[in-house]
Motif scaffolding. Sequence first.
Motif, short mmCIF file in Angstrom:
data_model
loop_
_atom_site.label_atom_id
_atom_site.label_comp_id
_atom_site.label_asym_id
_atom_site.label_seq_id
_atom_site.Cartn_x
_atom_site.Cartn_y
_atom_site.Cartn_z
N GLN A 43 -51.41 -59.32 -13.38
CA GLN A 43 -51.93 -57.95 -13.27
C GLN A 43 -52.48 -57.70 -11.87
O GLN A 43 -52.21 -56.65 -11.26
N TYR A 44 -53.26 -58.64 -11.36
CA TYR A 44 -53.80 -58.51 -10.01
C TYR A 44 -52.66 -58.40 -9.00
O TYR A 44 -52.69 -57.55 -8.10
N SER A 45 -51.64 -59.23 -9.15
CA SER A 45 -50.50 -59.21 -8.23
C SER A 45 -49.81 -57.85 -8.25
O SER A 45 -49.42 -57.32 -7.20
N CYS A 46 -49.65 -57.28 -9.45
CA CYS A 46 -49.06 -55.93 -9.56
C CYS A 46 -49.91 -54.91 -8.83
O CYS A 46 -49.38 -54.05 -8.10
N LEU A 47 -51.22 -54.96 -9.01
CA LEU A 47 -52.10 -54.01 -8.33
C LEU A 47 -51.98 -54.14 -6.82
O LEU A 47 -51.92 -53.13 -6.10
N GLU A 48 -51.92 -55.36 -6.32
CA GLU A 48 -51.77 -55.58 -4.87
C GLU A 48 -50.46 -54.98 -4.37
O GLU A 48 -50.43 -54.28 -3.36
N LEU A 49 -49.36 -55.26 -5.08
CA LEU A 49 -48.06 -54.73 -4.66
C LEU A 49 -48.05 -53.20 -4.69
O LEU A 49 -47.50 -52.57 -3.78
N ALA A 74 -43.10 -41.42 -18.57
CA ALA A 74 -42.25 -41.80 -19.70
C ALA A 74 -40.78 -41.63 -19.35
O ALA A 74 -39.93 -42.36 -19.86
N THR A 75 -40.49 -40.66 -18.48
CA THR A 75 -39.11 -40.42 -18.04
C THR A 75 -39.11 -40.16 -16.54
O THR A 75 -40.16 -39.94 -15.93
N THR A 76 -37.91 -40.16 -15.97
CA THR A 76 -37.79 -39.90 -14.54
C THR A 76 -36.72 -38.83 -14.32
O THR A 76 -35.81 -38.67 -15.14
N ASP A 77 -36.86 -38.09 -13.23
CA ASP A 77 -35.90 -37.03 -12.93
C ASP A 77 -34.54 -37.57 -12.49
O ASP A 77 -33.52 -36.93 -12.71
N HIS A 78 -34.55 -38.72 -11.86
CA HIS A 78 -33.29 -39.29 -11.38
C HIS A 78 -33.32 -40.81 -11.55
O HIS A 78 -34.37 -41.43 -11.44
N GLY A 79 -32.18 -41.39 -11.85
CA GLY A 79 -32.08 -42.83 -12.04
C GLY A 79 -32.79 -43.30 -13.29
O GLY A 79 -33.20 -42.51 -14.15
N ARG A 80 -32.92 -44.61 -13.40
CA ARG A 80 -33.56 -45.19 -14.58
C ARG A 80 -34.93 -45.79 -14.27
O ARG A 80 -35.71 -46.02 -15.17
N ALA A 81 -35.19 -46.05 -13.00
CA ALA A 81 -36.45 -46.70 -12.62
C ALA A 81 -37.62 -45.74 -12.78
O ALA A 81 -37.55 -44.58 -12.38
N LEU A 82 -38.68 -46.23 -13.39
CA LEU A 82 -39.89 -45.43 -13.59
C LEU A 82 -40.92 -45.87 -12.55
O LEU A 82 -41.42 -46.99 -12.59
N PRO A 83 -41.25 -45.00 -11.59
CA PRO A 83 -42.18 -45.39 -10.53
C PRO A 83 -43.61 -45.57 -11.07
O PRO A 83 -44.08 -44.80 -11.89
N VAL A 84 -44.25 -46.62 -10.58
CA VAL A 84 -45.60 -46.96 -11.01
C VAL A 84 -46.57 -46.69 -9.86
O VAL A 84 -46.26 -46.99 -8.71
N HIS A 85 -47.73 -46.14 -10.19
CA HIS A 85 -48.75 -45.82 -9.17
C HIS A 85 -50.12 -46.26 -9.67
O HIS A 85 -50.39 -46.25 -10.87
N LEU A 86 -50.99 -46.62 -8.73
CA LEU A 86 -52.38 -46.94 -9.07
C LEU A 86 -53.15 -45.66 -9.36
O LEU A 86 -52.94 -44.64 -8.72
N THR A 87 -54.08 -45.76 -10.30
CA THR A 87 -55.03 -44.67 -10.54
C THR A 87 -56.26 -44.95 -9.67
O THR A 87 -56.40 -46.05 -9.12
N PRO A 88 -57.17 -44.00 -9.55
CA PRO A 88 -58.42 -44.29 -8.84
C PRO A 88 -59.15 -45.50 -9.46
O PRO A 88 -59.71 -46.33 -8.73
N ALA A 89 -59.12 -45.61 -10.77
CA ALA A 89 -59.76 -46.78 -11.41
C ALA A 89 -59.03 -48.06 -11.03
O ALA A 89 -59.66 -49.12 -10.85
N GLY A 90 -57.71 -47.98 -10.89
CA GLY A 90 -56.93 -49.15 -10.46
C GLY A 90 -57.28 -49.55 -9.04
O GLY A 90 -57.40 -50.74 -8.72
#
Length: 153
Positions: A48-54, A94-110
């Motif tokens: 989880q930490y590694s994901c947050l860093e990336l 839950a879905t994306t406008d193009h392609g299949r990859a769902l982009p992930v982003h940090l929240t302020p809490a993250g």
Amino acid sequence: MEDRAPVPSPHAAKDVTEHVGYRLKRTSAALRSAMDKALREHDLTVPQYSCLELLDEQPGLSNADLARGTFVTRQSANVVLRGLKDAGLITRPATTDHGRALPVHLTPAGQERLHAARSVVYAIEERMIKSIPARRLTALLADLDTMAAALDE
């Protein structure tokens, strides 16, 4: 039982504990153990930490990108991301406008959790690298990269 010819060691070593692979694994296990213990205080696992860093460095990575970057399977990355999302540390559509990859982003809490956890993880790395002369660090990093590249061929 058939006699087997001895397999020559890749370098002079009196036993398995003197092999490079053994030493790398021992170091990796010690680092993982120290990180596991320190990150528990921040309610995070090492993946989880590694994901947050990336995600802090590269917002919008996909599950596949995060799996590669954290050295886990895509299925394991999904479990990690689900935990981070349930904790409110990331957003993932839950879905994306193009392609299949769902982009992930940090929240302020993250961002906050990462900042707090980063200090303990960096302290562990500092403790580890202070054990060798500073002048050798650049060469060590280069050697580790070279060894990894030799195995990626």
